[in-house]
Design an enzyme around this catalytic site. Structure first.
Site, PDB file in Angstrom:
ATOM      1  N   SER A 137       0.827  -1.209   0.000  1.00 24.60           N
ATOM      2  CA  SER A 137       0.000   0.000   0.000  1.00 24.60           C
ATOM      3  C   SER A 137       0.864   1.263   0.000  1.00 24.60           C
ATOM      4  O   SER A 137       1.979   1.268   0.554  1.00 24.60           O
ATOM      5  CB  SER A 137      -0.871  -0.013   1.262  1.00 24.60           C
ATOM      6  OG  SER A 137      -1.390   1.269   1.509  1.00 24.60           O
ATOM      7  N   TYR A 162      -2.034  -0.303  10.156  1.00 26.25           N
ATOM      8  CA  TYR A 162      -2.267  -0.847   8.807  1.00 26.25           C
ATOM      9  C   TYR A 162      -0.982  -0.738   7.987  1.00 26.25           C
ATOM     10  O   TYR A 162      -0.509  -1.717   7.395  1.00 26.25           O
ATOM     11  CB  TYR A 162      -3.411  -0.089   8.132  1.00 26.25           C
ATOM     12  CG  TYR A 162      -3.559  -0.412   6.661  1.00 26.25           C
ATOM     13  CD1 TYR A 162      -3.927  -1.690   6.246  1.00 26.25           C
ATOM     14  CD2 TYR A 162      -3.324   0.560   5.687  1.00 26.25           C
ATOM     15  CE1 TYR A 162      -4.048  -1.991   4.892  1.00 26.25           C
ATOM     16  CE2 TYR A 162      -3.451   0.267   4.338  1.00 26.25           C
ATOM     17  CZ  TYR A 162      -3.810  -1.007   3.939  1.00 26.25           C
ATOM     18  OH  TYR A 162      -3.930  -1.311   2.606  1.00 26.25           O
TER      19      TYR A 162
END
Ligand code: NAD
Length: 340
Positions: A137, A162
Site C-alpha cells: 500500500s 495498517y
C-alpha cells in the site's frame, strides 16, 4: 496475451480489487481459484454481489472458477485447498484494509495481515510458487515529504498499524523470496476507486452522503491530495505482472537485494486536491455538497503521489483513465447498484 490454462489463486476474491481482477483473469481463460472469508468489515451483501458479478461477467470464459469461503489464518482449512492445487501464479490481495479501522480493531490486522500473510508465504514455500504477487500500500510512505513517492525511499516510519503490517509484509516476503527463491512482486496501490468500490473509502462515503443530503466530513480542512487510481488501471497492472515474475538482479544501484523480489508503485501518477475531487463528484451527481471542515485524522496522511517510472519500465504500465471518466463510471454504477 492470454493466460489460458494457467492455474491462478486470488485471495480476497470477493473484495473490490479481487473481484475485478478475477473477472479479468477468467476472461483471459485462466483457471482461477478464489479465497475470501467474507468478513464483516463492510457489507457482506456487496461482497456476495461481487461474487455473483464474477459469474455474470465470465459466462464466455473457457477458464474454470472455484471459490472457497475460508480464512487464511485458519491454516488447516487453507492448507487443504492449496495441497489440492498446483498454482502457477498466486495473487494475494486478502487483508484487513483501511487506515482508520486499525485504531479500532487492531486484532483484525494482526490476524489477517500478519498471521494470514505468514500462511500464504508458507504455501509459496511448500508449493515452490513461480510467481507470487501481493498487495502492499502507498500508506507505507507515511508522511514523507519527498514527493512523488519513489520505491527507493526508506519507508521505516509507518504512522498507522495498517501501514506497519503492509511494510512487514514486504519484509517477510523478501526473506522468503531470498531463502526459498520465490519470485515475488509487491505492489503498493494508491487510493483505488471505481465501480464496486469499498464503502469505507472516501469516494463512496462522499457519494452516499451527498445523495442523502447529509454533510460530508472534510478532514485537514480539505488540505489533502491523493493519487486516485482507477480500478481498471490497477487490474491492468496486476494482470501484466502475471506475465513477468520477478527475477534476481544483482549489482543494481537502486536495489540492494539478490533475491528474485521487486516492489512497485501502482498509482495514477497525478495527485488531485481533495476539493477538486469533490467538485468533479458534485458535477457528476448534479448536486452540491454540504461540508463540515475538520482537523486531521489520526494515522492519515496529507498527500500521496506515485512515482511510476519503475513499473513503467518493468511492464509498460500506463494508467489511462481520467478522473472525470472514472468518477462518471463510479457514480453510474452506484446509482444502478443502490437503486438511487
Ligand atoms: N483499495 C485501495 O485503495 C487499496 C490501497 C492500497 C492497498 N490496498 C490493498 O489491496 C488489497 C485489496 O484491497 P481491496 O480494496 O480490494 O479491499 P477489500 O476489503 O475490498 O478486499 C479484501 C478482501 O479480503 C477478504 N479478507 C480479509 N481478510 C481475510 C482473511 N484473513 N482470509 C480470507 N479473506 C480475507 C475480505 O473479506 C475482502 O473481501 C488489500 O490487501 C489492501 O490492503 C488497497
Amino acid at each position: 496475451m492470454s493466460l489460458e490454462g494457467k492455474e491462478i489463486l486470488v485471495t480476497g476474491c470477493a473484495g473490490f480489487i479481487g473481484a475485478a481482477l478475477v473477472i479479468r483473469l477468467l476472461n483471459s481463460n485462466a483457471n482461477v481459484t478464489g479465497i475470501d472469508n467474507i468478513n464483516s468489515y463492510y457489507s457482506k451483501k456487496l461482497k456476495t454481489a461481487r461474487l455473483e458479478e464474477i459469474k455474470e461477467k465470465t459466462k464466455q470464459s473457457k477458464g474454470k472458477w472455484n471459490y472457497f469461503k475460508v480464512s487464511l489464518e485458519n491454516k488447516e482449512s487453507f492448507k487443504k485447498i492449496y495441497l489440492n492445487h498446483n498454482f502457477d501464479i498466486v495473487i494475494h490481495l486478502a487483508a484487513q484494509a483501511g487506515v482508520r479501522y486499525s485504531l479500532i480493531n487492531p486484532d483484525s490486522y494482526i490476524n489477517s495481515n500478519l498471521v494470514g500473510f505468514g500462511n500464504v508465504l508458507e504455501m509459496c514455500r511448500e508449493k515452490s510458487i513461480k510467481n507470487f504477487i501481493f498487495a502492499s500500500s502507498s500508506s507505507v510512505y507515511g508522511n514523507d515529504k519527498r514527493l512523488p513517492f519513489s520505491e527507493n525511499l526508506n519507508v521505516d516510519h509507518p504512522i498507522s498499524l495498517y501501514a506497519a503490517t503492509k511494510k512487514s509484509n514486504e519484509l517477510l516476503a523478501h526473506s522468503y523470496s531470498h531463502l526459498y527463491k520465490i519470485p515475488t512482486t509487491g505492489l503498493r496501490f494508491f487510493t483505488v476507486y471505481g465501480p464496486w468500490g469499498r464503502p469505507d473509502m472516501a469516494p463512496m462515503i462522499f457519494i452516499k452522503s451527498i445523495l442523502e443530503r447529509k454533510k460530508i466530513k472534510i478532514f485537514n480542512h480539505g488540505n489533502m491530495r491523493r493519487d486516485f487510481t482507477y480500478i481498471d488501471d490497477v487490474v491492468e497492472g496486476i494482470y501484466r505482472c502475471c506475465f513477468k515474475a520477478a527475477f534476481c538482479e544483482e549489482n543494481r544501484s537502486d536495489f540492494f537485494s539478490t533475491a528474485p523480489y521487486r516492489i512497485f508503485n501502482i498509482g495514477n501518477g497525478k495527485p488531485l486536491k481533495l476539493m477538486d475531487f469533490i467538485r468533479i463528484l458534485e458535477t457528476n451527481l448534479g448536486l452540491d455538497s454540504e461540508k463540515e471542515y475538520l482537523g486531521m485524522q489520526k494515522g492519515d496522511v496529507v498527500e500521496t503521489w506515485a512515482d511510476l517510472e519503475k513499473i513503467k519500465d518493468w511492464i509498460d504500465y500506463k494508467p489511462s483513465t481520467s478522473i472525470e471518466e472514472g468518477l462518471f463510471n463510479l457514480v453510474s454504477w452506484y446509482k444502478k447498484f443502490y437503486l438511487v
